[in-house]
Design an enzyme around this catalytic site. Sequence first.
Site, PDB file in Angstrom:
ATOM      1  N   GLU A 193       0.834  -1.214   0.000  1.00 51.11           N
ATOM      2  CA  GLU A 193       0.000   0.000   0.000  1.00 51.11           C
ATOM      3  C   GLU A 193       0.867   1.263   0.000  1.00 51.11           C
ATOM      4  O   GLU A 193       0.533   2.256   0.652  1.00 51.11           O
ATOM      5  CB  GLU A 193      -0.950   0.007   1.207  1.00 51.11           C
ATOM      6  CG  GLU A 193      -1.966  -1.116   1.171  1.00 51.11           C
ATOM      7  CD  GLU A 193      -3.089  -0.973   2.206  1.00 51.11           C
ATOM      8  OE1 GLU A 193      -2.955  -0.135   3.115  1.00 51.11           O
ATOM      9  OE2 GLU A 193      -4.093  -1.687   2.084  1.00 51.11           O
ATOM     10  N   GLU A 262      -6.604  -7.794  -0.924  1.00 52.83           N
ATOM     11  CA  GLU A 262      -7.181  -7.779   0.425  1.00 52.83           C
ATOM     12  C   GLU A 262      -8.678  -7.535   0.341  1.00 52.83           C
ATOM     13  O   GLU A 262      -9.116  -6.410   0.126  1.00 52.83           O
ATOM     14  CB  GLU A 262      -6.532  -6.695   1.298  1.00 52.83           C
ATOM     15  CG  GLU A 262      -5.090  -6.993   1.628  1.00 52.83           C
ATOM     16  CD  GLU A 262      -4.479  -6.025   2.638  1.00 52.83           C
ATOM     17  OE1 GLU A 262      -5.230  -5.249   3.279  1.00 52.83           O
ATOM     18  OE2 GLU A 262      -3.243  -6.041   2.767  1.00 52.83           O
TER      19      GLU A 262
END
Length: 891
Positions: A193, A262
Amino acid sequence: MAVLSRKLWWQWRIILVALTVQLSVLAGGEYFKPFNVTYDHRALIIDGQRRMLISAGIHYPRATPEMWPDIIAKSKEGGADVIETYTFWNGHEPVRGQYNFEDRYDIVKFAKLVGANGLYLLLRIGPYVCAEWNFGGLPVWLRDIPDIEFRTDNAPFKVEMQGFVEKIVELMRAESLFSWQGGPIILLQIENEYGNIESSFGSKGNAYMKWAAEMAVGLNAGVPWIMCRQVDAPEYILDTCNAYYCDGFRPNSPNKPVIWTEDWDGWYTSWGGRIPHRPVEDIAFAVARFFQRGGSLMNYYMFFGGTNFERTSGGPNQITSYDYDAPVDEYGLLSQPKWGHLKDLHAAIKLCEPALVAADSSEYMKLGPMQEAHVYRGHISDRGQNYTLYQSCSAFLANIDEHKSASVRFLGRVYTLPPWSVSILPDCQNVAFNTAKVGAQISVKSVSLDIALPREGSLLPQMKTEDIVAPNLESWTSWKEPIGPWGDNKFTFPGILEHLNVTKDLSDYLWYKTRVYISEDDVLFWEQNQVKPLLNISSMRDVVRIFVNGKLSGSAKGHWVKVVQPINLSQGYNDVVLLSETVGLQNYGAKLEKDGAGFRGPIKLVGFKNGDLDLTKSSWTYQVGLQGEYQKIYAVDESENARWTTFPPGSTPFTFSWYKTHFDAPDGTDPVSLNLRSMGKGQVWVNGHHIGRYWTLEAPKDGCQNICDYRGAYKSDKCTKNCGEPTQVWYHIPRSWLQKSGNLLVIFEETEKTPFDIFVQTRFSKIICSKVSEDYYPPLEIWSSTSYVKNGVFSDSDIVPVMKLKCEDGYSISSIEFASYGTPHGSCQAFSLGNCHAPSTRSLISQACVGKNSCAIRVSNSIFGDTCRGTLKTLVVQARCSSTSGSSSAM
Ligand SMILES: *[C@@H]1O[C@H](CO)[C@@H](O)[C@H](O)[C@H]1NC(C)=O
Ligand SMILES: *[C@@H]1O[C@H](CO)[C@@H](O)[C@H](O)[C@H]1NC(C)=O
Ligand SMILES: *[C@@H]1O[C@H](CO)[C@@H](O)[C@H](O)[C@H]1NC(C)=O
Ligand SMILES: *[C@@H]1O[C@H](CO)[C@@H](O)[C@H](O)[C@H]1NC(C)=O
Ligand SMILES: *[C@@H]1O[C@H](CO)[C@@H](O)[C@H](O)[C@H]1NC(C)=O
């Protein structure tokens, strides 16, 4: 509503066979025949074939190696093709250059287990991983490297990062764990991320991202690399989505497949927070929408969350449990109906896989204002013995209306879609699954009231004597931790040092002690004005406890909050002691090396006649950690280092006490937990294993939803539970850390709570409930099982929904507590009969199920009789599971 029509299906079934993973006998160490992984715009291409993949997130150090096989098996049974994990740098390299790949950090053993189960592995190396893990997985020693700046174009950081990433890749290569070596690894991840924080670093951010990508690919691991949430990832790296919904996600290149790294099927929890819950109907909706709109690989974050043992939980203030509301719970038990409903969903998606991979893209059809279909058609070659071409078609029909169900016409037929749901039609005609219709059983988790820890013979009133599996009446002993610096290794410094600079995170605790002189004038001033001096701390995290002259004056908690504490000072010298405590280091954000812990800004005593007393430049004595920690009094071999004294009920408790006792393990194999509801805050060890931090901070009294409506977009504060209750009461003690008897339990407690109401409890699913209506779908096995097909046509009598009941392994159905085929009311543990009820239901279900671990019942008039003709009937069953003593009963 006969969902399955009299249709030809047989072609369809033959095709399925072609896509199952071939697991033949292989050479030693190999789990697969070596295969390559590539990709195109549609999917990963595994050994030459596009695949639609379901992945289950499991973090190996959040369970014990003894738990891994069962968790991986439950993932596979739940429909996973892939297991996903991060790597945990600070666990693997606790001291610079000293590696740990043992026990819970035995990543090689974990990867091999995944391969041995015929599953693939998605290895997200990071090595920054966030993960609600201490310091996001970065070793705290990195902070001490001169001129280091984390996760940016900074040479010292890049050297360390590359060293670790290389270490992992080379380890995997040496163990032949990559796909082209016959191992399970199909994908690797670099960074994590980073796109979220890249702009904080200006142009250095982009330079670092490119460096990380090139460095990773330069390691020649032989499988593709991904970067999640990285819209500017280079062409040769797959950029992927992390979110609650990813059906609208498109990678940054038309050559890359749509991957969801995710899928947040729950959420994490903080001390004092409510417990998140994401309803399974909404997760199933999100997943079905993802595959409907072109997705190809979806990973549940988490499929099993587990436990933050030791001090591994992240910060600020993340709890020891990492249950995450995942389909497999913290203890390794199935979380129902979540696990079961997702298993059915995965089976339905697998039925569509031939068409999904055959089509380069979908055909879009608008079915209504908020209803749409995506149709996948393609020619499929059966790669079995005979090469044949089939025309295949699969479709997803979605109703994204949050409120209303809709009737839609699709390819000449009418379908009813519940609100916020997707129907999956593996053959473009018959519905195999709808995301909002849950047919899976519910399991009600219970904890035993079994084992009281020493209580000098007295039992809690509600406990039955026969429940006391292992009474052990050896008493508690205690030892008082000194308040303030205690050891030869304390030191004095003029000023306030930063917490982590001193502790290096070797302990949560850092003592600060100084001495202030109070004149007679000051005391008179306070008395005359009826005021008290205040201790002002400009900014602090996570917890501070303030002691004056050995007595606790107050405590505060928060994340960079100001603390103002009235204190009592007497004339003459006064000892002021501050205990700074971390509760998990920051795991998210840019520039973590600068985040630090403890105090920031001035610390002052205010309210004096002649102005404030600035303590910031005073001489302070420092001490890292507790004496009990230093002497390892929790360890089996060293617990005698403390001078324990008996602590009978009625003794006056102290703040900062250690308590010790022994207990026998509960019989059987059910997971074990420690009930710490009666305690305050501290840490706990069993046989020297650190179970984790505990804290009985309560969730807010309100803000929970009594009724959880799955419809509409999920957020982590929707459908929360546990209001007004301690956020965490039970703490997992893995079975493998216990011996039969005489287990050493040591607790460090910071408040004046006493240990007499601590319990060891086991956990199991005692009550199971299920509800299946006549109009539910027939079991998915029907699509691939010849027994249902007669002359290429489904025979009507076979096409009925089936209720399946299953107890945990080692348990069998001992009684049917409620059963009604008709129009029963209520919900699990509160069912009641309706106007329509087939009187034979209970005896029929008992005959079919009692004494068995699992059973299946056809939901049909032909079984129970058509008591009230013309009424849609539902079968509802509530059963009790009991431990199967001795050999398990035949099914
Ligand atoms: C994988 O790809 C490499 C490089 O193209 C090739 O040499 C190797 O034979 C391939 N392996 C398999 C099992 O297809
Ligand atoms: C494949 O073809 C052979 C010869 O035509 C035939 O005997 C066999 O049954 C076929 N197998 C399948 C699975 O259709
Ligand atoms: C922590 O120590 C480092 C040197 O090791 C120093 O550069 C840094 O300023 C210190 N941090 C604080 C907040 O004092
Ligand atoms: C100390 O805190 C009190 C209460 O917030 C505030 O009124 C006062 O100004 C503070 N004094 C200093 C010196 O920070
Ligand atoms: C200060 O002393 C008074 C009287 O002994 C006591 O009641 C009070 O609790 C003390 N307050 C603090 C903050 O220690």
